[in-house]
Write a protein that holds these residues in place. Structure first.
Motif, PDB file in Angstrom:
ATOM      1  N   ARG A  82       0.849  -1.194   0.000  1.00 40.95           N
ATOM      2  CA  ARG A  82       0.000   0.000   0.000  1.00 40.95           C
ATOM      3  C   ARG A  82       0.884   1.242   0.000  1.00 40.95           C
ATOM      4  N   SER A  83       2.025   1.108  -0.673  1.00 38.06           N
ATOM      5  CA  SER A  83       2.973   2.211  -0.809  1.00 38.06           C
ATOM      6  C   SER A  83       3.321   2.394  -2.277  1.00 38.06           C
ATOM      7  N   PRO A  84       3.433   3.635  -2.748  1.00 35.82           N
ATOM      8  CA  PRO A  84       3.838   3.851  -4.149  1.00 35.82           C
ATOM      9  C   PRO A  84       5.302   3.494  -4.394  1.00 35.82           C
ATOM     10  N   ASN A  85       6.069   3.294  -3.334  1.00 33.51           N
ATOM     11  CA  ASN A  85       7.504   3.037  -3.483  1.00 33.51           C
ATOM     12  C   ASN A  85       7.852   1.561  -3.671  1.00 33.51           C
ATOM     13  N   LEU A  86       6.887   0.683  -3.419  1.00 31.46           N
ATOM     14  CA  LEU A  86       7.122  -0.748  -3.588  1.00 31.46           C
ATOM     15  C   LEU A  86       5.941  -1.364  -4.310  1.00 31.46           C
ATOM     16  N   LYS A  87       6.247  -2.359  -5.146  1.00 29.79           N
ATOM     17  CA  LYS A  87       5.168  -3.061  -5.839  1.00 29.79           C
ATOM     18  C   LYS A  87       5.345  -4.562  -5.647  1.00 29.79           C
ATOM     19  N   GLU A  88       4.281  -5.304  -5.866  1.00 27.98           N
ATOM     20  CA  GLU A  88       4.356  -6.756  -5.739  1.00 27.98           C
ATOM     21  C   GLU A  88       5.448  -7.302  -6.655  1.00 27.98           C
ATOM     22  N   GLY A  89       6.237  -8.222  -6.106  1.00 28.47           N
ATOM     23  CA  GLY A  89       7.320  -8.828  -6.872  1.00 28.47           C
ATOM     24  C   GLY A  89       8.671  -8.189  -6.645  1.00 28.47           C
ATOM     25  N   ASP A  90       8.723  -7.005  -6.019  1.00 34.11           N
ATOM     26  CA  ASP A  90      10.017  -6.375  -5.735  1.00 34.11           C
ATOM     27  C   ASP A  90      10.813  -7.228  -4.741  1.00 34.11           C
ATOM     28  N   LEU A  91      12.105  -7.385  -5.019  1.00 35.79           N
ATOM     29  CA  LEU A  91      13.015  -8.072  -4.095  1.00 35.79           C
ATOM     30  C   LEU A  91      13.589  -7.037  -3.136  1.00 35.79           C
ATOM     31  N   VAL A  92      13.513  -7.319  -1.835  1.00 34.91           N
ATOM     32  CA  VAL A  92      13.947  -6.338  -0.837  1.00 34.91           C
ATOM     33  C   VAL A  92      14.834  -6.995   0.215  1.00 34.91           C
ATOM     34  N   PHE A  93      15.702  -6.178   0.786  1.00 33.74           N
ATOM     35  CA  PHE A  93      16.486  -6.549   1.965  1.00 33.74           C
ATOM     36  C   PHE A  93      15.920  -5.781   3.152  1.00 33.74           C
ATOM     37  N   HIS A  94      15.897  -6.412   4.322  1.00 39.13           N
ATOM     38  CA  HIS A  94      15.384  -5.720   5.509  1.00 39.13           C
ATOM     39  C   HIS A  94      15.893  -6.423   6.765  1.00 39.13           C
ATOM     40  N   PHE A 109      12.009  -1.442   4.191  1.00 37.56           N
ATOM     41  CA  PHE A 109      12.479  -2.375   3.171  1.00 37.56           C
ATOM     42  C   PHE A 109      13.338  -1.646   2.143  1.00 37.56           C
ATOM     43  N   ASN A 110      14.472  -2.235   1.822  1.00 39.52           N
ATOM     44  CA  ASN A 110      15.399  -1.656   0.847  1.00 39.52           C
ATOM     45  C   ASN A 110      15.320  -2.445  -0.454  1.00 39.52           C
ATOM     46  N   LYS A 111      14.862  -1.777  -1.505  1.00 37.71           N
ATOM     47  CA  LYS A 111      14.754  -2.433  -2.809  1.00 37.71           C
ATOM     48  C   LYS A 111      16.152  -2.697  -3.353  1.00 37.71           C
ATOM     49  N   MET A 112      16.365  -3.910  -3.862  1.00 40.60           N
ATOM     50  CA  MET A 112      17.693  -4.302  -4.316  1.00 40.60           C
ATOM     51  C   MET A 112      18.051  -3.644  -5.649  1.00 40.60           C
ATOM     52  N   PRO A 113      19.257  -3.088  -5.756  1.00 41.09           N
ATOM     53  CA  PRO A 113      19.706  -2.578  -7.055  1.00 41.09           C
ATOM     54  C   PRO A 113      19.782  -3.720  -8.077  1.00 41.09           C
ATOM     55  N   PRO A 114      19.634  -3.410  -9.365  1.00 45.15           N
ATOM     56  CA  PRO A 114      19.620  -4.457 -10.393  1.00 45.15           C
ATOM     57  C   PRO A 114      21.024  -4.956 -10.726  1.00 45.15           C
ATOM     58  N   LEU A 115      21.586  -5.776  -9.839  1.00 50.05           N
ATOM     59  CA  LEU A 115      22.898  -6.365 -10.072  1.00 50.05           C
ATOM     60  C   LEU A 115      22.738  -7.861 -10.356  1.00 50.05           C
ATOM     61  N   PRO A 116      23.556  -8.413 -11.266  1.00 46.45           N
ATOM     62  CA  PRO A 116      23.398  -9.829 -11.648  1.00 46.45           C
ATOM     63  C   PRO A 116      24.031 -10.770 -10.630  1.00 46.45           C
ATOM     64  N   VAL A 117      23.449 -10.820  -9.429  1.00 45.20           N
ATOM     65  CA  VAL A 117      23.979 -11.684  -8.371  1.00 45.20           C
ATOM     66  C   VAL A 117      22.845 -12.513  -7.789  1.00 45.20           C
TER      67      VAL A 117
END
Length: 330
Positions: A82-94, A109-117
């Motif tokens: 229920r936040s504009p900053n996150l959407k379903e399916g986002d990978l997060v660290f917390h 929740f911290n959205k993960m940068p798009p790194l190939p790891v």
């Protein structure tokens, strides 16, 4: 969707924790508030610092509250927002680990940068442990090319990252680990020498491996390892004091024979924690991401399966039950 259970601390451990200190309890699933998100956890971290949070004492993080869900590093997927900053399916660290689901304000929740790891790298070399190694070695200890570096617990999550960062930066590295297999892995990571603290006293082995002494000590252990580092420190040596796992479950601390060398050798001891350097995370992600992509920094994980395994994974940290990062996969 998985269940919604969380581990609670039910009593404060005396010495080494036991299973009786913990209880796994079902959690109510409440409707989300505005600005919140719900995350299904996929990977959970256990780390030595959590032992300190089980004591009712003031420290750099508040103690766990009795009969409340415990906390720790986690990686998961947003399943409701229920936040504009996150959407379903986002990978997060917390930091709402020790549980199957986490619901909190989106800022937690911290959205993960798009790194190939791989996803679990965000709990290891790209997360708390890798960042602790990076900032402890390069900032707290001010290590530089040409330094002779000694690392304790070098087969652990933080120590193995320190070994590889030091090698990538052109340092000589000596790592200490427990047992022949772990020492072989430390050498495989690029250490110039590995000493087996289970095979005999640390000091004579370190003297043989570093006949000219050491410039930097990265301390994860305290105790005998720290004393040996005092004994062999060169002038203006720098010690990054990250952890003292030898003493976490003891009632008394080690008696140091060589501590007075701090004066003669002008040794600098710097205690630090990862969050001291949050303003420099972009540097860390750039360098560590590059090292992982190039293969200069590798990881090994010890993985337990299922939320039920959390206490066993945690207690394994204190018996040498992990090589590399200790994780629980849900």
């Amino acid at each position: 969707m998985s269940g919604n259970r969380a581990w609670h601390l039910m009593s404060r451990p005396q010495g080494l924790p036991t299973h009786e200190n913990f209880a796994l309890k079902a959690q109510p699933t409440a409707p989300l508030q505005d600005g919140w998100a719900r995350v299904e956890n996929k990977w959970l971290s256990v780390d030595p610092y959590m032992r300190g949070r089980m004591n009712d004492v003031k420290s750099y993080v508040p103690p766990f509250q009795l009969d409340e869900p415990m906390q720790g590093g986690a990686v998961g997927t947003v399943v409701e927002s229920r936040s504009p900053n996150l959407k379903e399916g986002d990978l997060v660290f917390h930091m709402l680990g020790w549980r199957e689901q986490a619901a909190a304000p989106a800022e937690a929740f911290n959205k993960m940068p798009p790194l190939p790891v791989a996803e679990h790298e965000w709990l290891g070399n790209l997360g708390l442990t890798g960042g602790t190694a990076y900032f402890g070695l390069l900032r707290a200890a001010q290590a530089k090319e040409g330094d002779i570096v000694f690392v304790s617990a070098a087969a652990g999550a933080v120590g193995s990252a320190v070994v590889q960062i030091a090698r990538a930066k052109g340092m000589t590295v000596i790592g200490s680990a427990g047992g022949a297999d772990k020492c072989a892995w430390v050498r495989e990571l690029g250490a110039d020498a590995a000493i087996d603290y289970k095979a005999g006293p640390v000091l004579p082995q370190l003297q043989a491996a570093a006949p000219k002494g050491i410039d930097v000590y990265f301390d994860n252990v305290g105790g005998e390892h720290l004393d040996a580092a005092f004994a062999l420190a060169r002038q203006n040596a720098r010690f990054a004091i990250c952890g003292m796992i030898d003493d976490y479950n003891k009632g008394s601390t080690h008696q140091f024979r060589f501590i007075m060398r701090i004066i003669a050798m002008r040794i600098m001891l710097k205690g630090f924690i990862y969050t001291d350097y949050l303003a420099e995370m972009a540097d860390f992600y750039r360098e560590m991401g590059g090292w992982i992509a190039s293969g200069a920094v590798k990881s090994r994980e010890t993985v337990h399966e299922g939320i039920e395994a959390m206490p066993d994974a945690f207690l394994g940290l204190f018996s040498g039950g992990n090589t590399g990062k200790m994780l629980v996969k849900l």
